[in-house]
Design a protein around this motif. Sequence first.
Motif, PDB file in Angstrom:
ATOM      1  N   GLU A 121       1.134  -1.117   0.078  1.00 23.08           N
ATOM      2  CA  GLU A 121      -0.010  -0.075   0.090  1.00 23.08           C
ATOM      3  C   GLU A 121       0.713   1.210   0.204  1.00 23.08           C
ATOM      4  O   GLU A 121       1.817   1.256   0.736  1.00 23.08           O
ATOM      5  CB  GLU A 121      -0.748   0.014   1.129  1.00 23.08           C
ATOM      6  CG  GLU A 121      -1.988   1.138   1.010  1.00 23.08           C
ATOM      7  CD  GLU A 121      -2.992   1.106   2.296  1.00 23.08           C
ATOM      8  OE1 GLU A 121      -3.532   2.196   2.532  1.00 23.08           O
ATOM      9  OE2 GLU A 121      -2.962  -0.027   2.892  1.00 23.08           O
ATOM     10  N   LEU A 122       0.720   2.145  -0.788  1.00 27.69           N
ATOM     11  CA  LEU A 122       1.441   3.634  -1.040  1.00 27.69           C
ATOM     12  C   LEU A 122       0.524   4.527  -0.183  1.00 27.69           C
ATOM     13  O   LEU A 122      -0.682   4.782  -0.120  1.00 27.69           O
ATOM     14  CB  LEU A 122       1.297   3.947  -2.363  1.00 27.69           C
ATOM     15  CG  LEU A 122       2.164   4.804  -2.786  1.00 27.69           C
ATOM     16  CD1 LEU A 122       3.659   4.436  -2.736  1.00 27.69           C
ATOM     17  CD2 LEU A 122       2.358   5.143  -4.299  1.00 27.69           C
ATOM     18  N   VAL A 123       1.350   4.971   0.841  1.00 25.83           N
ATOM     19  CA  VAL A 123       0.620   5.823   1.894  1.00 25.83           C
ATOM     20  C   VAL A 123       1.412   7.121   1.800  1.00 25.83           C
ATOM     21  O   VAL A 123       2.521   7.231   1.616  1.00 25.83           O
ATOM     22  CB  VAL A 123       0.646   5.121   3.399  1.00 25.83           C
ATOM     23  CG1 VAL A 123       0.026   3.994   3.414  1.00 25.83           C
ATOM     24  CG2 VAL A 123       2.152   4.888   3.685  1.00 25.83           C
ATOM     25  N   TRP A 124       0.807   8.224   2.288  1.00 27.65           N
ATOM     26  CA  TRP A 124       1.541   9.510   2.245  1.00 27.65           C
ATOM     27  C   TRP A 124       1.237  10.078   3.629  1.00 27.65           C
ATOM     28  O   TRP A 124       1.957  11.423   3.954  1.00 27.65           O
ATOM     29  CB  TRP A 124       0.535  10.590   1.324  1.00 27.65           C
ATOM     30  CG  TRP A 124       0.547  10.101  -0.005  1.00 27.65           C
ATOM     31  CD1 TRP A 124      -0.432   9.229  -0.547  1.00 27.65           C
ATOM     32  CD2 TRP A 124       1.641   9.725  -0.810  1.00 27.65           C
ATOM     33  NE1 TRP A 124      -0.022   8.900  -1.754  1.00 27.65           N
ATOM     34  CE2 TRP A 124       1.295   9.360  -2.055  1.00 27.65           C
ATOM     35  CE3 TRP A 124       2.907  10.170  -1.038  1.00 27.65           C
ATOM     36  CZ2 TRP A 124       1.772   9.012  -3.337  1.00 27.65           C
ATOM     37  CZ3 TRP A 124       3.753  10.060  -2.094  1.00 27.65           C
ATOM     38  CH2 TRP A 124       3.301   9.166  -3.228  1.00 27.65           C
ATOM     39  N   ASP A 125       1.001   9.658   4.748  1.00 27.06           N
ATOM     40  CA  ASP A 125       1.143   9.968   6.128  1.00 27.06           C
ATOM     41  C   ASP A 125       1.696   9.057   7.069  1.00 27.06           C
ATOM     42  O   ASP A 125       1.444   7.662   7.141  1.00 27.06           O
ATOM     43  CB  ASP A 125      -0.498  10.242   6.660  1.00 27.06           C
ATOM     44  CG  ASP A 125      -0.355  11.160   7.890  1.00 27.06           C
ATOM     45  OD1 ASP A 125       0.497  12.059   8.172  1.00 27.06           O
ATOM     46  OD2 ASP A 125      -1.192  10.682   8.696  1.00 27.06           O
ATOM     47  N   PRO A 126       2.856   9.462   7.543  1.00 29.40           N
ATOM     48  CA  PRO A 126       3.449  10.843   7.414  1.00 29.40           C
ATOM     49  C   PRO A 126       4.146  11.187   6.340  1.00 29.40           C
ATOM     50  O   PRO A 126       4.644  10.045   5.463  1.00 29.40           O
ATOM     51  CB  PRO A 126       4.542  10.839   8.740  1.00 29.40           C
ATOM     52  CG  PRO A 126       4.965   9.429   8.840  1.00 29.40           C
ATOM     53  CD  PRO A 126       3.757   8.613   8.453  1.00 29.40           C
ATOM     54  N   PRO A 127       4.432  12.191   5.852  1.00 28.69           N
ATOM     55  CA  PRO A 127       5.340  12.534   4.540  1.00 28.69           C
ATOM     56  C   PRO A 127       6.688  12.063   4.776  1.00 28.69           C
ATOM     57  O   PRO A 127       7.184  12.029   5.795  1.00 28.69           O
ATOM     58  CB  PRO A 127       4.916  13.884   4.373  1.00 28.69           C
ATOM     59  CG  PRO A 127       4.058  14.613   5.337  1.00 28.69           C
ATOM     60  CD  PRO A 127       3.775  13.445   6.300  1.00 28.69           C
ATOM     61  N   TRP A 128       7.206  11.544   3.592  1.00 25.98           N
ATOM     62  CA  TRP A 128       8.681  11.299   3.893  1.00 25.98           C
ATOM     63  C   TRP A 128       9.559  12.473   3.966  1.00 25.98           C
ATOM     64  O   TRP A 128       9.281  13.782   3.442  1.00 25.98           O
ATOM     65  CB  TRP A 128       9.086  10.540   2.564  1.00 25.98           C
ATOM     66  CG  TRP A 128      10.324  10.331   2.476  1.00 25.98           C
ATOM     67  CD1 TRP A 128      11.054   9.298   2.824  1.00 25.98           C
ATOM     68  CD2 TRP A 128      11.675  11.171   1.879  1.00 25.98           C
ATOM     69  NE1 TRP A 128      12.407   9.209   2.739  1.00 25.98           N
ATOM     70  CE2 TRP A 128      12.716  10.545   2.232  1.00 25.98           C
ATOM     71  CE3 TRP A 128      11.560  12.275   1.315  1.00 25.98           C
ATOM     72  CZ2 TRP A 128      14.015  10.841   1.598  1.00 25.98           C
ATOM     73  CZ3 TRP A 128      12.869  12.678   1.015  1.00 25.98           C
ATOM     74  CH2 TRP A 128      14.254  12.086   1.117  1.00 25.98           C
ATOM     75  N   SER A 129      10.478  12.462   4.592  1.00 27.98           N
ATOM     76  CA  SER A 129      11.341  13.491   4.859  1.00 27.98           C
ATOM     77  C   SER A 129      13.021  12.678   4.798  1.00 27.98           C
ATOM     78  O   SER A 129      12.866  11.479   5.169  1.00 27.98           O
ATOM     79  CB  SER A 129      11.297  14.295   6.080  1.00 27.98           C
ATOM     80  OG  SER A 129      11.782  13.584   7.288  1.00 27.98           O
ATOM     81  N   PRO A 130      13.889  13.487   4.650  1.00 26.83           N
ATOM     82  CA  PRO A 130      15.335  13.013   4.734  1.00 26.83           C
ATOM     83  C   PRO A 130      15.733  12.397   6.106  1.00 26.83           C
ATOM     84  O   PRO A 130      16.727  11.689   6.019  1.00 26.83           O
ATOM     85  CB  PRO A 130      16.160  14.171   4.404  1.00 26.83           C
ATOM     86  CG  PRO A 130      15.504  14.993   3.590  1.00 26.83           C
ATOM     87  CD  PRO A 130      13.912  14.845   4.121  1.00 26.83           C
ATOM     88  N   ASP A 131      14.941  12.792   7.318  1.00 23.49           N
ATOM     89  CA  ASP A 131      15.150  12.323   8.336  1.00 23.49           C
ATOM     90  C   ASP A 131      14.815  10.690   8.600  1.00 23.49           C
ATOM     91  O   ASP A 131      15.176  10.024   9.402  1.00 23.49           O
ATOM     92  CB  ASP A 131      14.214  13.072   9.408  1.00 23.49           C
ATOM     93  CG  ASP A 131      14.491  14.353   9.563  1.00 23.49           C
ATOM     94  OD1 ASP A 131      15.607  14.872   9.303  1.00 23.49           O
ATOM     95  OD2 ASP A 131      13.745  15.127   9.998  1.00 23.49           O
ATOM     96  N   THR A 132      14.128  10.372   7.606  1.00 20.92           N
ATOM     97  CA  THR A 132      13.842   8.873   7.708  1.00 20.92           C
ATOM     98  C   THR A 132      14.818   7.935   7.135  1.00 20.92           C
ATOM     99  O   THR A 132      14.772   6.783   7.128  1.00 20.92           O
ATOM    100  CB  THR A 132      12.512   8.360   7.040  1.00 20.92           C
ATOM    101  OG1 THR A 132      12.629   8.821   5.795  1.00 20.92           O
ATOM    102  CG2 THR A 132      11.367   9.292   7.493  1.00 20.92           C
ATOM    103  N   MET A 133      15.805   8.697   6.461  1.00 24.38           N
ATOM    104  CA  MET A 133      16.944   8.004   5.749  1.00 24.38           C
ATOM    105  C   MET A 133      18.044   7.243   6.900  1.00 24.38           C
ATOM    106  O   MET A 133      18.050   7.806   7.909  1.00 24.38           O
ATOM    107  CB  MET A 133      17.829   8.934   4.929  1.00 24.38           C
ATOM    108  CG  MET A 133      16.827   9.264   3.758  1.00 24.38           C
ATOM    109  SD  MET A 133      17.700  10.444   2.714  1.00 24.38           S
ATOM    110  CE  MET A 133      19.162  10.072   2.643  1.00 24.38           C
ATOM    111  N   SER A 134      18.550   6.195   6.587  1.00 22.31           N
ATOM    112  CA  SER A 134      19.465   5.562   7.376  1.00 22.31           C
ATOM    113  C   SER A 134      20.854   6.333   7.110  1.00 22.31           C
ATOM    114  O   SER A 134      21.061   7.335   6.376  1.00 22.31           O
ATOM    115  CB  SER A 134      19.922   4.188   6.948  1.00 22.31           C
ATOM    116  OG  SER A 134      20.631   4.143   5.784  1.00 22.31           O
ATOM    117  N   ASP A 135      21.748   6.318   8.584  1.00 24.83           N
ATOM    118  CA  ASP A 135      23.201   7.116   8.141  1.00 24.83           C
ATOM    119  C   ASP A 135      23.645   6.599   6.916  1.00 24.83           C
ATOM    120  O   ASP A 135      24.546   7.439   6.257  1.00 24.83           O
ATOM    121  CB  ASP A 135      23.811   6.630   9.371  1.00 24.83           C
ATOM    122  CG  ASP A 135      23.226   7.582  10.741  1.00 24.83           C
ATOM    123  OD1 ASP A 135      22.238   8.398  10.419  1.00 24.83           O
ATOM    124  OD2 ASP A 135      23.492   6.968  11.711  1.00 24.83           O
TER     125      ASP A 135
END
Length: 144
Positions: A121-135
């Motif tokens: 399922e494609l979801v939009w909440d919460p919106p993606w941000s660079p904070d979700t990226m791994s180190d």
Amino acid sequence: MNRLARFAGFGSDDRGQVDRDDLATTQAAVADAGAEAGQAVDDPETLREPIIAALRQVHDPEIPVNIYDLGLIYKIDIAGNGDVDVDMTLTAPACPVAGLMPVMVKDAVKTVQGVGEVAVELVWDPPWSPDTMSDEAKLTLGMF
């Protein structure tokens, strides 16, 4: 195209495709569970790491980082019979691969032995941000 993007394979024709040969190790990791698609799995959590490994083989065609480390996968639910539900997002709602990316995710998860039906399922909440990226992803993209 910058040197880092070329090194990571950005722009090559097979970006975003799942290399099933690379997933042989992943499949072997769950072979001991003896699970076949649609049958009860002793411990569904044994599928989690192989599923994540399979998702790490899928790349956003526009960004030289796999979708898992990019933070596009929000949820992986594994049922007792091996069925898998994945919630994912994209970096932007107008992403040109919005129709293709869920199919790529489904195909990757299906390569894992013991996985039954797969729903993405494609979801939009919460919106993606660079904070979700791994180190690791941030380092690859020069964000450190």
